[in-house]
Scaffold this active site. Structure first.
Site, PDB file in Angstrom:
ATOM      1  N   GLU A   1      97.029 -19.761  79.913  1.00  0.00           N
ATOM      2  CA  GLU A   1      98.049 -19.738  80.954  1.00  0.00           C
ATOM      3  C   GLU A   1      97.437 -18.914  82.083  1.00  0.00           C
ATOM      4  O   GLU A   1      97.344 -17.682  81.979  1.00  0.00           O
ATOM      5  CB  GLU A   1      99.340 -19.082  80.459  1.00  0.00           C
ATOM      6  CG  GLU A   1     100.430 -19.104  81.512  1.00  0.00           C
ATOM      7  CD  GLU A   1     101.679 -18.337  81.096  1.00  0.00           C
ATOM      8  OE1 GLU A   1     102.786 -18.789  81.432  1.00  0.00           O
ATOM      9  OE2 GLU A   1     101.551 -17.275  80.452  1.00  0.00           O
TER      10      GLU A   1
ATOM     11  N   ASP B   1      99.010 -16.604  76.376  1.00  0.00           N
ATOM     12  CA  ASP B   1     100.031 -16.213  77.331  1.00  0.00           C
ATOM     13  C   ASP B   1      99.455 -15.241  78.361  1.00  0.00           C
ATOM     14  O   ASP B   1      98.700 -14.318  78.011  1.00  0.00           O
ATOM     15  CB  ASP B   1     101.193 -15.553  76.570  1.00  0.00           C
ATOM     16  CG  ASP B   1     102.316 -15.109  77.479  1.00  0.00           C
ATOM     17  OD1 ASP B   1     102.954 -15.985  78.077  1.00  0.00           O
ATOM     18  OD2 ASP B   1     102.548 -13.885  77.575  1.00  0.00           O
TER      19      ASP B   1
END
Length: 704
Positions: free
Chosen positions: A382, A345
């Site tokens: 990401e 993330d």
């Protein structure tokens, strides 16, 4: 409160960090470079605490072996040391701290005021003297070993179809799963859950955060929960709330992994090594902040934290403590918990030590890719954070796959009629403009249309605007850049024409995703026509809005069958998932490996790519010597394919290519029909005329 005699504490060793049962007791080891003293606090079931001072310090690690302690013991640490908010130092022995390496974490914040390390102003107030014991989470000494996690499937990336899902939300409403198991690791391990995944044909599940997380103060204050889990507390501990039996989360997680592995399905987990649940300086002191805040978090002048995550704090990717914590925890999940890979993330923060410019060779990113265990795992970034400087799609190093946000945006824009075909061609063919120059492969582009963050597929074609009122933030949260189109009516409708168009647009988007070169990622429930009522940021909704609805409907069954057909087509057609970039190279047939066509059957000229009004594109893939390989490494051949994509509002007639590209063209997949079967079956001759409906995709097979 009693303290054990110092003579009962043995020296132990500094590594590995955490709590480990050995030599008739438990060895504790925790890092703090700024502490003056550290106590391990053993907490009994009745809340009684026994403090044991760790007198040994090696390399900044405080350690000691406490005899007589056994697995199951709850504990925390108290750190004595400097409290100087202006320098970011917030040691406060009144605050009981979770072990950063705890493999089990129980409880949560029950009294936010008691968890705060300061009084009044967080930047200038004195340290709080309120004891946080009983108001904050505790660590638990875990037993070593456990259930076998099975043989890792090791699915080649080019064959992978990723299915992003939430452990709780996927099974919470499943009628065939026993109620006690719904929403748990064992619920996902249940045959009914696995049967759906296997029947769908996905190869890899990507689980939203399963590392122990804690609700943020802003949510606690309004009685809400962090449903998604992007608020980490324990990087080595499975989230306890997903266990069907309290305290059994490690075993149940391993059982879940074993069940998925037995079905030849990989398990990836979404990891959040960019910030923690402690938030900014006004947040609680329950772990990292109390040990050595500047050793874990980026700090600016005056002791304030640097926030490039949008979550109040940012882990310092240049800190040796952070590099060690991240790599140690990743190895634990890969080796001990059986995980096959990781989605990182806000991964751009991991390449911004000090919060400055992105460096793909930063200490943390390099440590991960050069680790002998982790280099064998699937690593997916990401590639952005909460700042403009952090948008780094295409900029990660050669071992990283990336969520391709440009793919999502381009495909959404094309099918709603807002972009031409120039950028679309790059996205369909693996995004060579982003990845080919970095020694990467097309499968390192993780192609997606939807994800947990944003509209579901159904909502993408049903809403022009977000509808997040239920989140309690006056609809201010969530992105406004949805690139969606409601097909003529906002939200639910009974208009048959609108409903038919929405279903066709959904099929267009799914077909594009699964027929593109690269690695496709789907979102759980999209294949069953799941809606969130237009909510594009349901991070705090642990209810029917977020849970997958397993109620059978005609629309859901039709889309499920269509999706299965697509995934099966991709699996059986190696030319549609090649592991190398197209280069215009000659094939056995004498044709280039990839050719782009206009609707008149002629190859696209350079000037055609700059026609902003162009809404139709033909993509020819020669399968005579595609570069896909068997598991043993042998090249395989396939039929050739012609994909016609038409986003225009009116039907057109397309002229097929010359006979040099094939003797016949057989319609194979058509998005104008509910199940994808060709509306016009049979075959067409070269240079034949093919009707293509408005806003549709037609795939034609050219037999070898």
């Amino acid at each position: 409160m009693a303290t054990r005699p110092e003579s009962e504490v043995l020296a132990g060793r500094p590594f590995p960090l955490g709590a480990h049962a050995e030599a008739g007791g438990v060895r504790f080891a925790v890092t703090s470079h700024v502490a003056d003293a550290v106590e391990v606090c053993l907490v009994d079931d009745d809340g009684t605490e026994k403090r044991v001072e760790l007198t040994e310090r090696t390399f900044g690690v405080w350690h000691g072996l406490v005899p007589g302690v056994t697995p199951g013991q709850r504990y925390g640490f108290r750190v004595h040391g400097p409290y100087d908010a202006g320098r970011g130092l917030r040691c406060n022995p009144a605050k009981l701290l979770v072990d950063p390496y705890a493999r089990q974490v129980v409880g949560g914040i029950t009294n936010l005021e008691a968890a705060l390390g300061y009084v009044g102003d967080p930047m200038h107030g004195p340290p709080s003297s309120v004891d946080s014991l009983g108001s904050v989470p505790l660590s638990v000494v875990s037993s070593p070993g456990g259930a076998d996690t099975g043989v890792k499937p090791e699915v080649p990336f080019e064959e992978a179809v990723i299915y992003e899902m939430h452990v709780r939300g996927f099974t919470k409403n499943h009628p065939e799963i026993p109620e006690k198991l719904r929403g748990t690791y064992l619920g996902l391990a249940h045959p009914a859950a696995i049967e759906h995944l296997a029947r769908l044909g996905v190869t890899t599940v990507e689980l939203l955060p399963v590392q122990a997380f804690q609700d943020e103060p802003s949510l606690i204050s309004r009685g809400a929960r962090n449903y998604w889990g992007y608020s980490p507390l324990g990087y080595c501990a499975p989230h306890a709330a997903y266990a069907s039996e309290p305290g059994n989360e490690i075993q149940e997680f391993r059982t879940m992994v074993a069940a998925l592995h037995a079905a030849n399905i990989e398990v990836l987990i979404d990891v959040v090594y960019n910030h923690t649940c402690e938030g900014g300086p006004d947040g609680p002191t329950i772990c990292f902040r109390g040990y050595d805040a500047p050793g874990y978090y980026l700090h600016a002048g005056g002791g304030s934290t640097v926030d490039i995550t949008g979550c109040g704090n940012t882990l310092d990717a240049g800190s040796p403590q952070v590099v060690r914590l991240v790599t140690d925890s990743l190895r634990y999940w890969a080796q001990e918990m059986g995980v096959d890979g990781f989605r990182f993330d806000l991964a751009s923060t991991m390449g911004r030590p000090g919060g400055g410019f992105f460096d793909r060779d930063s200490a943390l990113l390099t440590a991960i890719t050069t680790d002998p265990v982790l280099c064998r795992s699937k690593l997916i970034a990401e590639p952005w954070d909460a700042t403009g400087d952090g948008y780094r799609v295409g900029d990660f190093g050669m071992q990283w796959a990336e969520w391709n946000g440009r793919y999502r945006d381009t495909v959404r824009d094309f099918w709603r009629g807002h972009t031409s075909v120039r950028d679309l061609a790059y996205r369909l063919s693996g995004s060579s403009d982003l990845y080919a120059d970095d020694l990467r492969r097309p499968w390192q582009s993780i192609n997606f249309i939807t994800a947990h963050d944003g509209f579901t597929l159904r909502d993408l074609v049903s809403y022009n605007d977000k509808h997040n009122e239920e989140n309690g933030e006056q609809n201010r949260d969530g992105t406004n850049d949805n690139r969606s189109w409601n097909c003529g009516a906002e939200g639910e409708t009974t208009d048959a024409g609108v409903l038919a168009l929405r279903a066709q647009q959904a099929r267009n988007l799914l077909a594009t995703l699964l027929l593109s070169t690269g690695t496709p990622m789907m979102t759980a429930g999209d294949e069953m026509w799941r809606t969130q009522g237009g909510n594009n940021n349901a991070y705090c909704l642990d209810n029917e809005v977020s849970w997958v609805d397993w109620t059978a409907t005609d629309a859901g069954e039709a889309l499920l069958g269509f999706t299965q057909r697509l995934i099966d087509l991709r699996a059986s057609s190696p030319a549609l998932r090649q592991p190398e970039f197209f280069e215009g190279r000659a094939t056995r047939s004498g044709n280039p490996d990839l050719v782009w066509f206009r609707p008149d059957g002629q190859e696209m000229a350079e000037t055609d790519w700059f026609d902003e009004g162009r809404r139709t594109l033909g993509m020819f893939i020669d399968g005579s010597n595609c570069l896909s390989r068997t598991r043993e490494g042998e090249l395989v051949s396939d039929d050739s394919w012609l994909m016609l994509m038409h986003a225009g509002a009116e039907a057109i007639t397309v002229t097929l290519p010359h006979e040099r590209y094939g003797p016949s063209y057989e319609p194979y997949l058509d998005t104008t029909t509910a199940d994808g079967s060709p509306a016009t079956p049979g075959s067409f001759a070269p240079r034949g005329k093919v009707p293509v409906a408005a806003r549709s995709l037609l795939l034609l097979r050219i037999p070898r």
